[in-house]
Design a protein around this motif. Structure first.
Motif, mmCIF file in Angstrom:
data_model
loop_
_atom_site.group_PDB
_atom_site.id
_atom_site.type_symbol
_atom_site.label_atom_id
_atom_site.label_comp_id
_atom_site.label_asym_id
_atom_site.label_seq_id
_atom_site.Cartn_x
_atom_site.Cartn_y
_atom_site.Cartn_z
ATOM 1 N N UNK A 54 1.321 -1.363 -0.108
ATOM 2 C CA UNK A 54 0.085 -0.001 0.030
ATOM 3 C C UNK A 54 0.427 1.298 0.015
ATOM 4 N N UNK A 55 0.570 2.096 -0.350
ATOM 5 C CA UNK A 55 0.613 3.878 -0.959
ATOM 6 C C UNK A 55 0.277 3.852 0.105
ATOM 7 N N UNK A 56 0.446 4.933 1.572
ATOM 8 C CA UNK A 56 0.516 6.036 1.944
ATOM 9 C C UNK A 56 0.673 7.169 2.545
ATOM 10 N N UNK A 57 -0.784 7.512 1.307
ATOM 11 C CA UNK A 57 -0.417 9.504 0.960
ATOM 12 C C UNK A 57 0.551 10.165 2.828
ATOM 13 N N UNK A 58 0.990 10.998 2.634
ATOM 14 C CA UNK A 58 1.791 11.049 3.628
ATOM 15 C C UNK A 58 0.378 12.485 3.723
ATOM 16 N N UNK A 59 0.049 14.078 3.049
ATOM 17 C CA UNK A 59 -1.175 13.873 4.153
ATOM 18 C C UNK A 59 -2.195 12.664 4.193
ATOM 19 N N UNK A 60 -2.798 11.904 4.545
ATOM 20 C CA UNK A 60 -3.718 11.464 5.248
ATOM 21 C C UNK A 60 -2.636 10.899 6.556
ATOM 22 N N UNK A 61 -1.136 10.947 6.556
ATOM 23 C CA UNK A 61 -1.165 10.336 8.157
ATOM 24 C C UNK A 61 -0.973 11.815 9.362
ATOM 25 N N UNK A 62 -1.971 11.464 10.002
ATOM 26 C CA UNK A 62 -1.813 12.411 11.179
ATOM 27 C C UNK A 62 -0.925 12.014 12.164
ATOM 28 N N UNK A 63 -0.300 11.024 13.197
ATOM 29 C CA UNK A 63 0.028 10.657 13.763
ATOM 30 C C UNK A 63 1.444 9.567 13.427
ATOM 31 N N UNK A 64 2.425 9.369 14.106
ATOM 32 C CA UNK A 64 3.029 8.031 13.219
ATOM 33 C C UNK A 64 3.449 7.553 14.783
ATOM 34 N N UNK A 65 3.134 6.467 15.369
ATOM 35 C CA UNK A 65 3.029 5.903 16.849
ATOM 36 C C UNK A 65 4.529 4.785 16.652
ATOM 37 N N UNK A 66 5.130 4.506 17.889
ATOM 38 C CA UNK A 66 6.016 2.943 18.097
ATOM 39 C C UNK A 66 5.121 2.501 19.291
ATOM 40 N N UNK A 67 5.134 1.582 19.309
ATOM 41 C CA UNK A 67 3.743 0.264 19.736
ATOM 42 C C UNK A 67 5.555 -0.853 19.939
ATOM 43 N N UNK A 68 5.457 -0.929 21.472
ATOM 44 C CA UNK A 68 6.916 -1.967 21.582
ATOM 45 C C UNK A 68 8.233 -1.902 20.527
ATOM 46 N N UNK A 69 8.340 -2.696 19.707
ATOM 47 C CA UNK A 69 9.291 -2.840 18.267
ATOM 48 C C UNK A 69 8.941 -2.919 17.038
#
Length: 250
Positions: free
Chosen positions: A153-168
């Motif tokens: 899948x190609x996720x557009x940057x404009x659609x990303x709200x936040x990026x989160x780390x969970x464990x690894x």
């Protein structure tokens, strides 16, 4: 001071002539040649092997960075540029200097003084190459890839709200409320993403274009209310809070 062999590489004839005129009082400069583009500069440097080059950045055929990357002979470099964004502190922390065009006599004199300090040193091309890599224009990133089975899948940057780390694991959270597992690391994403993506916590990067509201927390951190389907709230880490307050003028 002993003589210094040099080549001037600049696609603007008037800029080359101005620099030659300003260098004339410094009798130790031995100007071996001039080049009007990066390819010509590359050929002349390999032919004459000068100790120093005055190098423009934006040029036809090869820009200054591309030209340096192809050299086998590594001279000392003084960049000349009309682009202020290149005139960063990193130039002054390596055995190179920069001159902002139009070159001024006083600023040139400072470069000459710096050359005196470094005259006996070998060119630190490793540091210069690191600087070149840092300054190379980055390709504009518009999407991030996510693998799902045999699909990508190609996720557009404009659609990303936040990026989160969970464990690894690292998840891309999108405005529609979906989460996508990615193989990127947070550090890798922080390096590649555009300026509207900001690290606010060791485990979180947010898209500042998606901030709906910022609140101050009692412990000194900031709470970001994001404009996604879930109205997500993300808190800043203590070590990030001061720089975030400066960024958002809070």
């Amino acid at each position: 001071m002993d003589s210094i062999t040099c080549i001037i590489i600049d696609d603007e004839e008037l800029a080359r002539k101005r620099l030659i005129r300003l260098l004339k009082p410094f009798e130790f400069f031995q100007i071996m040649a001039e080049a009007s583009n990066g390819q010509e500069g590359l050929d002349l440097v390999e032919e004459h092997k000068p100790e120093l080059i005055f190098l423009d950045i934006e040029m036809p055929l090869l820009n200054g960075f591309e030209m340096l990357g192809r050299l086998t002979h590594q001279p000392k470099v003084i960049f000349t540029t009309a682009y202020d964004q290149y005139a960063i502190k990193a130039f002054e922390e390596n055995s190179v200097d920069y001159l902002l065009k139009p070159v001024e006599k006083d600023r040139l004199e400072k470069s000459v003084k710096k050359l005196r300090l470094y005259k006996t040193l070998s060119p630190d091309f490793a540091s210069l190459q690191s600087l070149i890599d840092h300054l190379k224009p980055k390709k504009e990133l518009r999407t991030l890839t996510v693998k799902i089975g045999d699909k990508i899948l190609l996720i557009k940057l404009e659609d990303i709200v936040h990026i989160e780390a969970e464990d690894k694991y690292i998840f891309l959270r999108t405005a529609d409320g979906n989460s996508h597992l990615t193989d990127f690391t947070l550090a890798g994403l922080e390096e590649r993403l555009p300026d509207n993506f900001v690290r606010i916590h060791r485990g979180s990067i947010i898209n500042t274009d998606k901030i709906k509201e910022i609140r101050k927390s009692f412990n000194g951190s900031l709470v970001f209310l994001l404009s996604d389907k879930e109205n997500t709230k993300v808190s800043s880490g203590r070590s990030f809070s001061d720089s975030l307050r400066d960024r958002f003028d809070i």
